[in-house]
Design a protein around this motif. Structure first.
Motif, PDB file in Angstrom:
ATOM      1  N   PRO A   1       0.746  -1.236  -0.301  1.00  0.00           N
ATOM      2  CA  PRO A   1       0.205   0.029   0.007  1.00  0.00           C
ATOM      3  C   PRO A   1       1.370   1.293   0.285  1.00  0.00           C
ATOM      4  O   PRO A   1       2.041   1.237   0.830  1.00  0.00           O
ATOM      5  CB  PRO A   1      -0.400   0.061   1.699  1.00  0.00           C
ATOM      6  N   GLY A   2       0.444   2.432  -0.817  1.00  0.00           N
ATOM      7  CA  GLY A   2       1.565   3.386  -0.780  1.00  0.00           C
ATOM      8  C   GLY A   2       2.366   3.588  -1.705  1.00  0.00           C
ATOM      9  O   GLY A   2       3.098   4.477  -0.856  1.00  0.00           O
ATOM     10  N   THR A   3       2.622   2.636  -2.526  1.00  0.00           N
ATOM     11  CA  THR A   3       4.217   2.789  -3.723  1.00  0.00           C
ATOM     12  C   THR A   3       3.738   3.096  -4.445  1.00  0.00           C
ATOM     13  O   THR A   3       2.981   2.973  -5.547  1.00  0.00           O
ATOM     14  CB  THR A   3       3.856   1.443  -3.638  1.00  0.00           C
ATOM     15  N   LEU A   4       3.352   4.121  -4.571  1.00  0.00           N
ATOM     16  CA  LEU A   4       3.872   5.482  -5.483  1.00  0.00           C
ATOM     17  C   LEU A   4       4.435   4.948  -6.847  1.00  0.00           C
ATOM     18  O   LEU A   4       4.024   5.517  -7.768  1.00  0.00           O
ATOM     19  CB  LEU A   4       4.398   7.500  -5.306  1.00  0.00           C
ATOM     20  N   LEU A   5       5.594   4.544  -6.621  1.00  0.00           N
ATOM     21  CA  LEU A   5       6.498   4.113  -7.920  1.00  0.00           C
ATOM     22  C   LEU A   5       5.602   3.518  -8.709  1.00  0.00           C
ATOM     23  O   LEU A   5       5.888   2.744  -9.863  1.00  0.00           O
ATOM     24  CB  LEU A   5       8.087   3.688  -7.691  1.00  0.00           C
TER      25      LEU A   5
ATOM     26  N   ARG B   1       0.375  11.539  -4.876  1.00  0.00           N
ATOM     27  CA  ARG B   1       1.468  12.358  -4.675  1.00  0.00           C
ATOM     28  C   ARG B   1       0.715  13.506  -4.051  1.00  0.00           C
ATOM     29  O   ARG B   1       1.428  14.621  -3.668  1.00  0.00           O
ATOM     30  CB  ARG B   1       1.826  12.289  -6.133  1.00  0.00           C
ATOM     31  N   ARG B   2      -0.292  14.583  -4.494  1.00  0.00           N
ATOM     32  CA  ARG B   2      -0.419  15.217  -4.013  1.00  0.00           C
ATOM     33  C   ARG B   2      -1.093  15.601  -2.385  1.00  0.00           C
ATOM     34  O   ARG B   2      -0.088  16.641  -1.941  1.00  0.00           O
ATOM     35  CB  ARG B   2      -1.947  15.698  -4.098  1.00  0.00           C
ATOM     36  N   LEU B   3      -1.262  14.706  -1.913  1.00  0.00           N
ATOM     37  CA  LEU B   3      -1.271  14.216  -0.856  1.00  0.00           C
ATOM     38  C   LEU B   3      -0.201  14.140   0.145  1.00  0.00           C
ATOM     39  O   LEU B   3      -0.484  14.673   0.989  1.00  0.00           O
ATOM     40  CB  LEU B   3      -2.506  13.201  -0.089  1.00  0.00           C
ATOM     41  N   VAL B   4       1.184  13.604  -0.500  1.00  0.00           N
ATOM     42  CA  VAL B   4       1.854  12.956   0.487  1.00  0.00           C
ATOM     43  C   VAL B   4       2.948  15.184   0.317  1.00  0.00           C
ATOM     44  O   VAL B   4       3.475  15.075   1.033  1.00  0.00           O
ATOM     45  CB  VAL B   4       3.454  12.172  -0.431  1.00  0.00           C
ATOM     46  N   THR B   5       3.034  15.021  -1.532  1.00  0.00           N
ATOM     47  CA  THR B   5       3.229  16.721  -1.385  1.00  0.00           C
ATOM     48  C   THR B   5       2.811  17.667  -0.314  1.00  0.00           C
ATOM     49  O   THR B   5       3.427  18.260   0.537  1.00  0.00           O
ATOM     50  CB  THR B   5       3.020  17.449  -2.687  1.00  0.00           C
ATOM     51  N   GLN B   6       1.579  17.503   0.300  1.00  0.00           N
ATOM     52  CA  GLN B   6       1.080  18.777   1.154  1.00  0.00           C
ATOM     53  C   GLN B   6       0.833  18.505   2.397  1.00  0.00           C
ATOM     54  O   GLN B   6       1.963  18.758   3.509  1.00  0.00           O
ATOM     55  CB  GLN B   6      -0.376  18.636   1.323  1.00  0.00           C
ATOM     56  N   ALA B   7       1.544  16.979   2.933  1.00  0.00           N
ATOM     57  CA  ALA B   7       2.262  16.595   3.786  1.00  0.00           C
ATOM     58  C   ALA B   7       3.265  17.237   4.325  1.00  0.00           C
ATOM     59  O   ALA B   7       3.864  17.115   4.856  1.00  0.00           O
ATOM     60  CB  ALA B   7       2.469  15.101   4.368  1.00  0.00           C
ATOM     61  N   PHE B   8       4.561  17.459   3.371  1.00  0.00           N
ATOM     62  CA  PHE B   8       5.934  16.666   3.916  1.00  0.00           C
ATOM     63  C   PHE B   8       6.495  18.538   2.986  1.00  0.00           C
ATOM     64  O   PHE B   8       7.948  19.253   2.826  1.00  0.00           O
ATOM     65  CB  PHE B   8       6.694  16.155   2.992  1.00  0.00           C
TER      66      PHE B   8
END
Length: 122
Positions: free
Chosen positions: A96-100, A111-118
């Motif tokens: 789960p969550g393997t963006l690649l 990616r949008r969620l991860v970008t916001q978080a970091f």
């Protein structure tokens, strides 16, 4: 300045115009650390000249021409990044969550969620 005569895996200088057959014999792409990417660039050019598509020893396909890369990136239904679910017929899923290994639109959402978080908050 560094010398352009650093040894490469082929035993030639970093900017020597190495024999394309010797470059192709390397198989996988050479690393860029030893010579700043000169050998990798020569390898890529040799691959492109040998044919626009290459299948590596793991069975993965690689494209080397800009038009081909653009076509592949624009068509995730045909050229999926998911190298686990599709080949297994849906039996196996990536972690789960393997963006690649995600295709659009799910990749874009995650990616949008991860970008916001970091991202740094202002």
């Amino acid at each position: 300045m560094t010398s352009s005569t650093q040894a490469s895996p082929l035993g030639v200088g970093a900017q020597s115009g190495a024999d394309p057959e010797a470059l192709l014999a390397l198989g996988a792409a050479p690393t860029a650390e030893a010579d700043g990417g000169a050998l990798l660039l020569e390898w890529t050019e040799a691959r492109r000249a040998a044919g626009p598509v290459w299948r590596d020893e793991k069975g993965h396909f690689h494209v080397f021409r800009h038009a081909d890369v653009t076509a592949v990136v624009a068509d995730p239904a045909t050229f999926s990044s998911d190298t686990i679910t599709r080949p297994s017929g849906g039996i196996v899923s990536p972690p789960p969550g393997t963006l690649l290994l995600m295709d659009p639109p799910r990749h874009r959402q995650m990616r949008r969620l991860v970008t916001q978080a970091f991202s740094a908050r202002r």
